[in-house]
Design an enzyme around this catalytic site. Sequence first.
Site, PDB file in Angstrom:
ATOM      1  N   LYS A   1     -34.423  10.833  24.062  1.00  0.00           N
ATOM      2  CA  LYS A   1     -34.184  12.125  24.719  1.00  0.00           C
ATOM      3  C   LYS A   1     -33.951  11.914  26.216  1.00  0.00           C
ATOM      4  CE  LYS A   1     -34.564  14.585  21.064  1.00  0.00           C
ATOM      5  NZ  LYS A   1     -33.374  15.191  20.475  1.00  0.00           N
TER       6      LYS A   1
ATOM      7  N   SER B   1     -36.794  17.507  24.863  1.00  0.00           N
ATOM      8  CA  SER B   1     -38.191  17.679  24.462  1.00  0.00           C
ATOM      9  C   SER B   1     -39.107  17.493  25.662  1.00  0.00           C
ATOM     10  CB  SER B   1     -38.496  16.617  23.401  1.00  0.00           C
ATOM     11  OG  SER B   1     -39.877  16.484  23.233  1.00  0.00           O
TER      12      SER B   1
ATOM     13  N   TYR C   1     -38.558   7.482  20.372  1.00  0.00           N
ATOM     14  CA  TYR C   1     -37.997   8.830  20.179  1.00  0.00           C
ATOM     15  C   TYR C   1     -37.848   9.544  21.534  1.00  0.00           C
ATOM     16  CZ  TYR C   1     -37.987  13.849  19.509  1.00  0.00           C
ATOM     17  OH  TYR C   1     -37.689  15.182  19.622  1.00  0.00           O
TER      18      TYR C   1
HETATM   19  P1  NAD Z   1     -34.890  18.441  11.775  1.00  0.00           P
HETATM   20  O1  NAD Z   1     -35.069  17.030  11.332  1.00  0.00           O
HETATM   21  O2  NAD Z   1     -35.451  19.524  10.938  1.00  0.00           O
HETATM   22  O3  NAD Z   1     -33.332  18.749  11.994  1.00  0.00           O
HETATM   23  C1  NAD Z   1     -32.402  17.759  12.374  1.00  0.00           C
HETATM   24  C2  NAD Z   1     -31.214  17.875  11.421  1.00  0.00           C
HETATM   25  O4  NAD Z   1     -30.252  16.898  11.805  1.00  0.00           O
HETATM   26  C3  NAD Z   1     -31.589  17.608   9.969  1.00  0.00           C
HETATM   27  O5  NAD Z   1     -31.054  18.632   9.157  1.00  0.00           O
HETATM   28  C4  NAD Z   1     -30.935  16.258   9.654  1.00  0.00           C
HETATM   29  O6  NAD Z   1     -30.548  16.176   8.305  1.00  0.00           O
HETATM   30  C5  NAD Z   1     -29.768  16.279  10.624  1.00  0.00           C
HETATM   31  N1  NAD Z   1     -29.289  14.939  11.006  1.00  0.00           N
HETATM   32  C6  NAD Z   1     -30.022  13.889  11.457  1.00  0.00           C
HETATM   33  N2  NAD Z   1     -29.232  12.845  11.713  1.00  0.00           N
HETATM   34  C7  NAD Z   1     -27.956  13.237  11.423  1.00  0.00           C
HETATM   35  C8  NAD Z   1     -26.689  12.598  11.484  1.00  0.00           C
HETATM   36  N3  NAD Z   1     -26.564  11.310  11.857  1.00  0.00           N
HETATM   37  N4  NAD Z   1     -25.601  13.304  11.139  1.00  0.00           N
HETATM   38  C9  NAD Z   1     -25.707  14.597  10.735  1.00  0.00           C
HETATM   39  N5  NAD Z   1     -26.869  15.255  10.648  1.00  0.00           N
HETATM   40  C10 NAD Z   1     -27.991  14.575  10.996  1.00  0.00           C
HETATM   41  O7  NAD Z   1     -35.442  18.525  13.281  1.00  0.00           O
HETATM   42  P2  NAD Z   1     -35.736  19.815  14.171  1.00  0.00           P
HETATM   43  O8  NAD Z   1     -37.202  19.977  14.278  1.00  0.00           O
HETATM   44  O9  NAD Z   1     -34.890  20.949  13.718  1.00  0.00           O
HETATM   45  O10 NAD Z   1     -35.223  19.276  15.567  1.00  0.00           O
HETATM   46  C11 NAD Z   1     -33.905  19.529  16.017  1.00  0.00           C
HETATM   47  C12 NAD Z   1     -33.702  18.785  17.318  1.00  0.00           C
HETATM   48  O11 NAD Z   1     -34.697  19.226  18.255  1.00  0.00           O
HETATM   49  C13 NAD Z   1     -33.881  17.272  17.197  1.00  0.00           C
HETATM   50  O12 NAD Z   1     -32.939  16.645  18.021  1.00  0.00           O
HETATM   51  C14 NAD Z   1     -35.280  17.044  17.710  1.00  0.00           C
HETATM   52  O13 NAD Z   1     -35.432  15.765  18.253  1.00  0.00           O
HETATM   53  C15 NAD Z   1     -35.391  18.118  18.782  1.00  0.00           C
HETATM   54  N6  NAD Z   1     -36.789  18.499  19.046  1.00  0.00           N
HETATM   55  C16 NAD Z   1     -37.599  18.883  18.011  1.00  0.00           C
HETATM   56  C17 NAD Z   1     -38.928  19.202  18.258  1.00  0.00           C
HETATM   57  C18 NAD Z   1     -39.855  19.572  17.122  1.00  0.00           C
HETATM   58  O14 NAD Z   1     -41.086  19.481  17.294  1.00  0.00           O
HETATM   59  N7  NAD Z   1     -39.354  20.019  15.979  1.00  0.00           N
HETATM   60  C19 NAD Z   1     -39.433  19.158  19.575  1.00  0.00           C
HETATM   61  C20 NAD Z   1     -38.558  18.789  20.615  1.00  0.00           C
HETATM   62  C21 NAD Z   1     -37.236  18.461  20.329  1.00  0.00           C
END
Ligand code: NAD
Length: 334
Positions: A153, A124, A149
């Site tokens: 990362k 991120s 958080y």
């Molecule tokens: P999200 O919460 O929609 O998706 C994450 C998924 O991981 C969910 O379906 C959740 O159920 C699953 N999950 C969480 N912990 C788990 C575990 N222990 N075992 C199995 N499954 C698990 O989030 P997103 O927006 O799709 O983000 C995906 C990744 O991208 C994350 O790592 C997030 O930190 C990173 N990210 C997101 C953003 C954003 O703004 N959305 C920005 C930068 C980075």
Amino acid sequence: MSILVTGGAGYIGSHTVVELLKEGKEVVIIDNFSNSNPQTLEKIKEITNKDFKFYEIDYLNKEKLKKVFEENKIDAVINFAGYKAVGESVKEPIKYYINNISGALVLLETMKEFGVKKFVFSSSATVYGNPEKVPLTEDSKVGGTTNPYGTTKFFIERILEDIYKSYNTWDICILRYFNPVGAHESGLIGEEPKGVPNNLMPYIVRVASGILNELSIFGNDYDTKDGTGVRDYIHVVDLAKGHIKALEKLDKEQKGLFIYNLGTGTGYSVLEMVKAFEKSTGKKVKYKIAPRRAGDIAICYADPRKAKQELGWEAKKTLEDMCRDSWNFINKKC
Ligand code: NAD
Ligand code: UDP
């Protein structure tokens, strides 16, 4: 050979699985639905008319994870699983460090045991902390993270660098996302935050649809074009396509650790986002100016040229696409 997608039922994961299936890849998803729901998997099938394997497991559960690697020939792993709510991470740091860091370590250890060495990681722009200058290039200073958080990362990036240096046989791609918004153009999958959203776009769509009363704009006294915070919003489908390019890179290269910003290179203020949303949907967004939100920074946007030069990837979708698709998704659901 399959691509293992952890967190594949989530927001970015589900859009990436759609793109992988469209590319003809075999996909294995694991998810524990801690922040998603099983219907998303059916929607992915509806969009693509293709199937995939799914395991409802927690990626911290080593025994169950091993079974996934035993039962499938995994070529590469894309790791989306993790918690992502900044505010919650401040209240519950241990929960975040365990799920994000211990989870990644269990996954990486299992990959090592099974000889799987291609890894794409969801990082991120938060790893840059409060930027000294914008646009942010990949060699900008990292580590000044302002919440647990963001620190998860940053730590995982360091762990991956150590893995790469020590074993020297892995291919690793770290993707630093800027601000993902929008939804699939079908309106079937999109972002579904549980409870009151923290992020701007999900909040705007809920105000426009009457679910929430008004948007609070957190501060109008920043040193920006109109005083409100500036961010690099990127359509989730563009972001998903970046992962296909990252996998192609890992297929081509022999041993390497690569880091790319995935952003558009353009920063929009909160007020510009509100206006763009109103213009593209014809819906009014009621707002008030509220105090700054703790931990927020004034400006953050990417220099995305490295991804263009080395991956052949660039964001194509417009701000109008982002607003329209976000709106379309919530309307289909209501
Ligand atoms: P999200 O919460 O929609 O998706 C994450 C998924 O991981 C969910 O379906 C959740 O159920 C699953 N999950 C969480 N912990 C788990 C575990 N222990 N075992 C199995 N499954 C698990 O989030 P997103 O927006 O799709 O983000 C995906 C990744 O991208 C994350 O790592 C997030 O930190 C990173 N990210 C997101 C953003 C954003 O703004 N959305 C920005 C930068 C980075
Ligand atoms: N923001 C806002 N009101 C909200 C949510 C967000 O004014 O209800 C602002 C926030 O201060 C920031 C921008 O919108 O300037 C993007 O915030 P978001 O939480 O979506 O992303 P991040 O802060 O992680 O970049």
